[in-house]
Design a protein around this motif. Structure first.
Motif, short mmCIF file in Angstrom:
data_model
loop_
_atom_site.label_atom_id
_atom_site.label_comp_id
_atom_site.label_asym_id
_atom_site.label_seq_id
_atom_site.Cartn_x
_atom_site.Cartn_y
_atom_site.Cartn_z
N VAL A 51 0.84 -1.20 0.00
CA VAL A 51 0.00 0.00 0.00
C VAL A 51 0.87 1.25 0.00
CG1 VAL A 51 -1.71 1.33 1.29
CG2 VAL A 51 -1.93 -1.16 1.13
N ALA A 52 1.93 1.25 0.81
CA ALA A 52 2.83 2.40 0.86
C ALA A 52 3.52 2.60 -0.48
CB ALA A 52 3.85 2.21 1.97
N SER A 53 3.95 1.51 -1.12
CA SER A 53 4.60 1.61 -2.41
C SER A 53 3.66 2.20 -3.46
CB SER A 53 5.07 0.22 -2.86
OG SER A 53 5.68 0.27 -4.14
N MET A 54 2.40 1.75 -3.45
CA MET A 54 1.42 2.28 -4.40
C MET A 54 1.13 3.75 -4.12
SD MET A 54 0.91 -0.08 -6.51
CE MET A 54 -0.41 0.74 -7.40
N ARG A 55 1.09 4.12 -2.86
CA ARG A 55 0.87 5.53 -2.51
C ARG A 55 2.01 6.40 -3.03
NH1 ARG A 55 -1.58 6.68 3.53
NH2 ARG A 55 -3.49 5.43 3.34
N ALA A 56 3.24 5.91 -2.91
CA ALA A 56 4.38 6.68 -3.39
C ALA A 56 4.30 6.86 -4.90
CB ALA A 56 5.68 5.98 -3.01
N GLN A 57 3.97 5.79 -5.62
CA GLN A 57 3.88 5.88 -7.08
C GLN A 57 2.76 6.81 -7.50
OE1 GLN A 57 3.72 1.91 -8.83
NE2 GLN A 57 5.16 1.15 -7.31
N ARG A 58 1.60 6.69 -6.88
CA ARG A 58 0.46 7.53 -7.25
C ARG A 58 0.70 8.98 -6.85
NH1 ARG A 58 -3.87 3.05 -4.99
NH2 ARG A 58 -3.77 1.64 -6.78
N SER A 59 1.36 9.17 -5.72
CA SER A 59 1.68 10.54 -5.30
C SER A 59 2.62 11.21 -6.29
CB SER A 59 2.32 10.53 -3.91
OG SER A 59 1.40 10.10 -2.93
N ALA A 60 3.59 10.46 -6.81
CA ALA A 60 4.52 11.02 -7.79
C ALA A 60 3.78 11.46 -9.05
CB ALA A 60 5.60 9.99 -8.14
N VAL A 61 2.85 10.63 -9.52
CA VAL A 61 2.07 10.97 -10.71
C VAL A 61 1.18 12.18 -10.45
CG1 VAL A 61 0.28 10.18 -12.30
CG2 VAL A 61 2.10 8.61 -11.59
N ALA A 62 0.47 12.16 -9.32
CA ALA A 62 -0.43 13.28 -9.00
C ALA A 62 0.34 14.58 -8.84
CB ALA A 62 -1.20 12.96 -7.72
N ALA A 63 1.50 14.51 -8.19
CA ALA A 63 2.31 15.71 -7.99
C ALA A 63 2.86 16.23 -9.32
CB ALA A 63 3.46 15.42 -7.04
N ALA A 64 3.24 15.33 -10.23
CA ALA A 64 3.74 15.75 -11.53
C ALA A 64 2.65 16.43 -12.35
CB ALA A 64 4.31 14.55 -12.29
N VAL A 65 1.43 15.92 -12.26
CA VAL A 65 0.30 16.56 -12.95
C VAL A 65 0.04 17.94 -12.35
CG1 VAL A 65 -2.19 16.43 -13.38
CG2 VAL A 65 -0.77 14.38 -13.64
N ALA A 66 0.02 18.00 -11.01
CA ALA A 66 -0.20 19.29 -10.34
C ALA A 66 0.89 20.28 -10.69
CB ALA A 66 -0.25 19.07 -8.82
N LEU A 67 2.12 19.80 -10.85
CA LEU A 67 3.24 20.67 -11.23
C LEU A 67 2.98 21.33 -12.58
CD1 LEU A 67 6.15 21.75 -10.93
CD2 LEU A 67 6.96 19.56 -11.85
N LEU A 68 2.54 20.54 -13.55
CA LEU A 68 2.26 21.09 -14.88
C LEU A 68 1.13 22.12 -14.84
CD1 LEU A 68 2.49 17.86 -17.09
CD2 LEU A 68 4.09 19.77 -17.05
N LEU A 69 0.05 21.80 -14.13
CA LEU A 69 -1.09 22.71 -14.07
C LEU A 69 -0.72 24.00 -13.35
CD1 LEU A 69 -3.95 20.17 -13.21
CD2 LEU A 69 -3.42 21.21 -15.43
N ALA A 70 0.04 23.89 -12.26
CA ALA A 70 0.44 25.09 -11.52
C ALA A 70 1.38 25.96 -12.35
CB ALA A 70 1.12 24.68 -10.21
N GLN A 71 2.25 25.34 -13.14
CA GLN A 71 3.14 26.11 -14.00
C GLN A 71 2.35 26.87 -15.06
OE1 GLN A 71 5.79 22.76 -15.00
NE2 GLN A 71 7.51 24.05 -14.39
N LEU A 72 1.34 26.25 -15.63
CA LEU A 72 0.51 26.93 -16.62
C LEU A 72 -0.20 28.13 -16.00
CD1 LEU A 72 -1.03 23.85 -18.47
CD2 LEU A 72 0.58 25.51 -19.43
N ALA A 73 -0.75 27.93 -14.80
CA ALA A 73 -1.44 29.03 -14.12
C ALA A 73 -0.47 30.15 -13.76
CB ALA A 73 -2.14 28.50 -12.86
N TRP A 74 0.74 29.78 -13.30
CA TRP A 74 1.73 30.80 -12.96
C TRP A 74 2.10 31.64 -14.19
CZ3 TRP A 74 6.60 32.03 -14.70
CH2 TRP A 74 7.31 32.97 -13.94
N LEU A 75 2.26 30.98 -15.34
CA LEU A 75 2.62 31.70 -16.56
C LEU A 75 1.55 32.73 -16.91
CD1 LEU A 75 4.55 31.97 -19.00
CD2 LEU A 75 3.12 30.26 -20.17
N LEU A 76 0.30 32.37 -16.73
CA LEU A 76 -0.79 33.30 -17.04
C LEU A 76 -0.75 34.50 -16.10
CD1 LEU A 76 -3.18 33.69 -18.92
CD2 LEU A 76 -4.61 32.47 -17.27
#
Length: 309
Positions: A47-72
């Motif tokens: 469960v911890a391993s899956m949380r780490a993997q899913r957290s990495a994906v979710a954080a990477a998606v959030a990173l892209l969205l936040a960068q787009l908003a910051w640019l605007l």
């Protein structure tokens, strides 16, 4: 510096970018440490391993969205227009400003980071591309701030890149472990894995903190111009003091875990000591999150030495 809605928007988006990037870095490290122990579905660390993997994906998606908003928000601040009207200025910002170039570099690296977090389990090529992307994002983030004023080939930019990178390793490990991963290792059957990961986290964080402090001192001296006056006479100085207070609190909490809670946990392997370590880590994660917000405000404020002439 005018603290209007554009400034608050920029700071908010920049803080989200920094936290998301750190979360992705920390989750990727934790995922690598938990990979072997968590492969089997019935494994205590699965469960911890899956949380780490899913957290990495979710954080990477959030990173892209936040960068787009910051640019605007950045485009709106440059043109003095609304967010809607600023859309037309984005191409010019990307093509003709060093901030736009740095953003594009970091955004491209962030796309690679997301793809690597979505890739199958760790392999040499995947790991190499992931960590090259992490370094590139850190360099792009550093180049979008005050350090780039000294030039793209300057020592200031190199040191700031190292600062961003090591801050993301330390902060990312703490917030990812404290908020998402370590709670999944709370069962007695996962205690051995918890103790091992806690030791890896503590040792890696210690090394990262030493680099964070060394590079942070360089940045602080550069921002103050070697004088203590800006710390008390400028908004930038007040924000710096606030950030340093939160960082000091996080270091103290990390020290408590490393020198008290972790040795006791290794001796007893008890549920109470495991919870103590996790609770202190959670408080450290809160302090570091606050420090990321303060750092974003600093990056969007005029350095104390400049503000005082």
């Amino acid at each position: 510096m005018t603290m209007d809605w554009l400034w608050f928007g920029q700071v908010t988006m920049a803080a989200l970018v920094d936290v998301a990037f750190a979360f992705a870095v920390g989750s990727a490290l934790l995922g690598a440490w938990l990979d072997k122990d968590g492969r089997a579905v019935a494994a205590p660390a699965h469960v911890a391993s899956m949380r780490a993997q899913r957290s990495a994906v979710a954080a990477a998606v959030a990173l892209l969205l936040a960068q787009l908003a910051w640019l605007l928000y950045e485009a709106a601040a440059v043109t003095g227009s609304t967010l809607t009207d600023a859309l037309s200025a984005v191409p010019t910002l990307l093509a003709q400003t060093h901030v736009g170039h740095a953003w594009a570099f970091a955004f491209g690296a962030s796309v690679v980071l997301l793809v690597m977090t979505l890739a199958p389990r760790a392999g040499r090529l995947r790991d190499a591309l992931l960590w090259l992307a992490v370094i590139a994002v850190a360099a792009g983030r550093a180049a979008s701030g005050h350090a780039a004023d000294a030039g793209l080939a300057s020592a200031a930019l190199g040191i700031q890149t190292l600062h961003v990178l090591t801050t993301s390793v330390w902060g990312g490990l703490v917030i990812s472990a404290g908020f998402a991963v370590l709670p999944a290792l709370g069962t007695s059957t996962a205690r051995a894995v918890l103790i091992r990961v806690a030791g890896q986290l503590s040792s890696t964080s210690l090394v990262a903190v030493l680099f964070v402090i060394a590079t942070g001192v360089f940045g602080a001296v550069r921002g103050t111009g070697g004088s203590l006056a800006p710390l008390t006479l400028s908004t930038w100085g007040h924000l710096l003091v606030f950030k340093l207070t939160l960082v000091a609190l996080a270091v103290v909490l990390g020290g408590l875990n490393r020198f008290q809670a972790l040795p006791r946990l290794r001796r007893t392997a008890s549920t109470m000591d495991a919870r103590t370590f996790a609770n202190v880590l959670y408080l450290e994660a809160l302090a570091i999150t606050g420090a990321f917000i303060a750092a974003a405000a600093l990056a969007h404020s005029m350095p104390g030495a400049m503000a005082m002439g």
